[in-house]
Design a protein around this motif. Structure first.
Motif: not given
Length: 272
Positions: A62-64, A68, A71, A79, A81, A83, A85, A90, A114
């Motif tokens: 998943y993206d920034a 939450p 998620v 998970l 992560y 980034g 952003r 990233s 996304k």
């Protein structure tokens, strides 16, 4: 009887609505990757397909920009992560693609989540192409694109009879580089433009649109954290939007909208 919490007779109203809808989600198989859009931020903007995918996956990449709260729906997933952003650390895009391929080949049920829609400035097309080349089964789950849903959340209609006949979605990430858009040509269309990833280049983009012939008085807005409780909106003119957004301390991620549709916000709010 409704006790004010949405509970009726032991069942939530949303459960009753889902039962009437008779929604039957497809099954996420081992070794498959689903590219999913989480929408603009508010969990209420998730599609049923995306919500169901989060309940099935055992690996979530998943993206920034993903909330939450969203998620957390993937309670049974490992998970990852990555980034994505602007201006923040990233994972490189090639590394993200390699991660998706690796997880799929390990037999994992993978959701690549996304913000917005995967195919609207989300590099979902690149990831889909890479998966296809590696013979990894994949599926794309649309999300509400921020460029349109953020406008709705801010009280700005993307289209309005008598105002516009089109709306332009553009990226401002490359403004001022050799890979830049022709902002002057966009200005000459006279149609509203919604700019993703343009906050750092807002002064340059505004100046280019003015040089292209848009009047300095053209309404403009910046929308930050669209549809969430942290949403902030600054409305100004094209000539002043960069200065006023900076004075308000607005930072990315944000959407910029330029055009007469912005003036509808005040009209719909009953302002003079």
């Amino acid at each position: 009887m409704n006790d004010g919490t949405g509970i009726r007779g032991g069942n939530t109203t949303i459960e009753q609505a889902l039962a009437r809808l008779n929604f039957k989600p497809r099954q996420l198989e081992p070794g498959h990757v689903w590219l999913a859009g989480a929408g603009p931020g508010d969990p209420g903007c998730l599609t049923l397909e995306v919500l169901a995918s989060l309940g099935q996956c055992d690996a979530l990449v998943y993206d920034a920009l993903v909330s939450p709260d969203v998620v957390a729906v993937a309670a049974g997933a490992e998970l990852f992560y990555v980034g994505k952003r602007g201006g923040q650390p990233s994972m490189k895009q090639d590394d993200i693609t390699a991660l998706l391929v690796r997880l799929a080949r390990e037999g994992r049920r993978v959701v690549r989540l996304k913000g917005g829609d995967p195919y609207i400035f989300g590099r979902g097309g690149e990831e889909a192409l890479a998966l296809a080349r590696e013979n990894i089964p994949f599926r794309v789950l649309s999300g509400l694109t921020s460029g349109l849903s953020a406008l709705a959340g801010a009280g700005i209609p993307a289209t309005m009879r008598g105002i516009n006949k089109a709306v332009i979605l553009a990226t401002g990430h490359a403004a001022g580089t050799d890979d830049d858009l022709d902002w002057k040509a966009i200005a000459r269309t006279g149609q509203p433009v919604v700019v993703y990833m343009g906050m750092a280049n807002l002064p340059l983009i505004s100046a280019s649109l003015l040089e292209g012939g848009l009047p300095p008085s053209t309404p403009a807005a910046v929308i930050v954290a669209a549809t969430t409780s942290q949403q902030r909106i600054v409305v100004a003119t094209l000539a002043t939007i960069a200065e006023e957004a900076a004075a308000a301390g607005l930072t990315a991620p944000a959407l910029i909208v330029v055009g007469d549709i912005v003036a509808m916000r005040a009209a719909l709010a009953g302002e003079p």
